[in-house]
Design an enzyme around this catalytic site. Structure first.
Site, mmCIF file in Angstrom:
data_model
loop_
_atom_site.group_PDB
_atom_site.id
_atom_site.type_symbol
_atom_site.label_atom_id
_atom_site.label_comp_id
_atom_site.label_asym_id
_atom_site.label_seq_id
_atom_site.Cartn_x
_atom_site.Cartn_y
_atom_site.Cartn_z
ATOM 1 N N GLU A 1 -4.762 3.645 6.479
ATOM 2 C CA GLU A 1 -4.482 3.439 5.056
ATOM 3 C C GLU A 1 -4.889 4.652 4.222
ATOM 4 O OE1 GLU A 1 -6.583 0.829 1.960
ATOM 5 O OE2 GLU A 1 -5.166 -0.539 2.906
ATOM 6 N N ARG B 1 0.841 -1.215 0.000
ATOM 7 C CA ARG B 1 0.000 0.000 0.000
ATOM 8 C C ARG B 1 0.876 1.265 0.000
ATOM 9 N NH1 ARG B 1 -2.903 -3.689 -0.568
ATOM 10 N NH2 ARG B 1 -5.048 -3.950 0.123
ATOM 11 N N SER C 1 -10.474 -0.661 3.555
ATOM 12 C CA SER C 1 -9.736 -0.929 4.794
ATOM 13 C C SER C 1 -9.251 0.396 5.362
ATOM 14 C CB SER C 1 -8.512 -1.806 4.516
ATOM 15 O OG SER C 1 -8.903 -3.076 4.084
#
Ligand code: EPU
Length: 347
Positions: free
Chosen positions: A340, A167, A244
């Protein structure tokens, strides 16, 4: 001549999937490279803080923005190359990610099927190296073209220049995603001709099994991934969310071993570098946050890693819940969770 239109006092509330209210002093919808160049050359825009917006699906808007938002709406998708091993397909940064995945499959070029139904745009995909069900976009990435909005020059980034991680990419590492340094214009993917199904991920294997599919095609896998996502993840159009909310934490092997001894059910994933990734959703559920609200926001009842807006939330509500969850997981397991999505404007 280009017909660039600039909206003033623009509403960002309908442009982010958490549906958080915010306004931008100016917003330009960029449909072509020419429009982007015209904007950069316009002396009235010089010195204004900038922010590049894609689908707004990985964003926590914390307040109004006194600068210029560039909404990346560049379209187009085409097969642009081929060599002995792979096909190359290119899409404009503003293309919807899922529509693009479907288009590659319909064109007979498998490779992106495990990433079906991820919200957002093609241009945003490499910034946080989107991933799901055993695949990260960096594994299918060839290069991207981005306009350096300071220099006014087009620059090509190959995979090495993108410095992909979990990520993560150079765009996040250098803070360019917040400073509006680059406008990603188009992304080119490398889809290997030697295709093999990726069904290692337990949920995918179980879904295909239940559907009685023994030798899945790429279309079967996309359908399985779509079904799993629909079941577990809230549709942002119905329940605003940003996917998420925390990254799965990666910890040292010794810490993972200690935690596993204390909590044998903790899901762990060994990493190539010897460290161990833990399931943040499991930690959050064990800390008592699954399905629990704080003000107008909560952690989703079917997947504790997803933070949802139950209605009327502001950025500060999201931050307060995220901080509370993080503090509880830290206190209980000694593990630090990192968000995130991007908080913007940074405070
Ligand atoms: N789990 C729980 N309780 C929960 C949620 C999860 O115990 O409330 C457990 C599950 O039972 C499973 C493990 O945690 O054993 C992992 O859960 P899951 O397979 O649902 O995936 P995840 O780790 O929570 C990651 C990505 C998702 C991606 C899925 C599928 C991150 C931060 N999230 O979620 O990506 O779709 O795997 O590959 O890496 C996103 O980044 O926005 C995103 C949705």
């Amino acid at each position: 001549m280009t017909t660039l239109r600039i909206e003033t006092d623009a509403d960002l509330g309908r442009r982010n999937t958490l549906a958080l209210p915010a306004r931008a002093a100016q917003l330009a919808t960029i449909r072509s490279l020419d429009e982007a160049r015209a904007l950069v050359a316009d002396p009235r825009r010089r010195g204004l803080p900038r922010f590049v917006l894609g689908g707004g699906s990985n964003l926590v808007l914390c307040g109004d923005f006194a600068g210029l938002v560039l909404q990346a709406a560049l379209s187009g998708r085409a097969r642009t190359g081929e060599d002995a091993e792979a096909f190359y397909v290119t899409a404009g940064a503003g293309e919807n990610w899922h529509d693009f995945v479907q288009w590659t499959l319909a064109a007979g070029h498998p490779g992106l099927e495990n990433l079906a139904l991820i919200p957002g745009t093609v241009g945003a995909a490499p910034i946080q190296n989107i991933g799901a069900y055993g695949l990260e976009v960096c594994e299918r990435f060839a290069h991207l073209d981005a306009l350096d909005l300071d220099a006014g020059e087009l620059r090509r980034f190959d995979a090495a220049a993108c410095r992909f991680g979990y990520r993560d990419s150079v765009f996040k590492q250098e803070g360019w995603h917040l400073s509006g340094r680059y406008l990603i214009v188009a992304v080119t993917f490398r889809l290997p001709k030697a295709w093999a199904p990726l069904t290692r991920y337990a949920d995918v294997a179980a879904e295909l099994d239940a559907a009685g599919v023994a030798r899945p095609t790429a279309v079967d896998i996309a359908a399985a991934v779509t079904a799993i996502r629909r079941r577990k993840l809230p549709d942002p159009a119905a329940i605003p969310n940003a996917g998420s909310f925390f990254q799965n934490p990666v910890v040292a092997a010794e810490q993972a071993a200690r935690l596993q001894a204390a909590y044998p059910a903790l899901p762990t994933y060994a990493q190539a570098d010897g460290r161990v990734k833990l399931a943040a959703g499991w930690l959050i559920e064990q800390a008592g946050w699954k399905g629990r609200n704080r003000g107008p926001v909560g952690m989703f009842e079917k997947q504790a890693l997803i933070l949802v807006n139950r209605g009327g939330a502001r950025g500060a509500d999201v931050r307060a819940l995220a901080d509370a969850v993080r503090a509880d997981v830290q206190a209980r397991f000694g593990v630090a969770l990192a968000p995130e999505p991007i908080y913007f404007p940074a405070t």
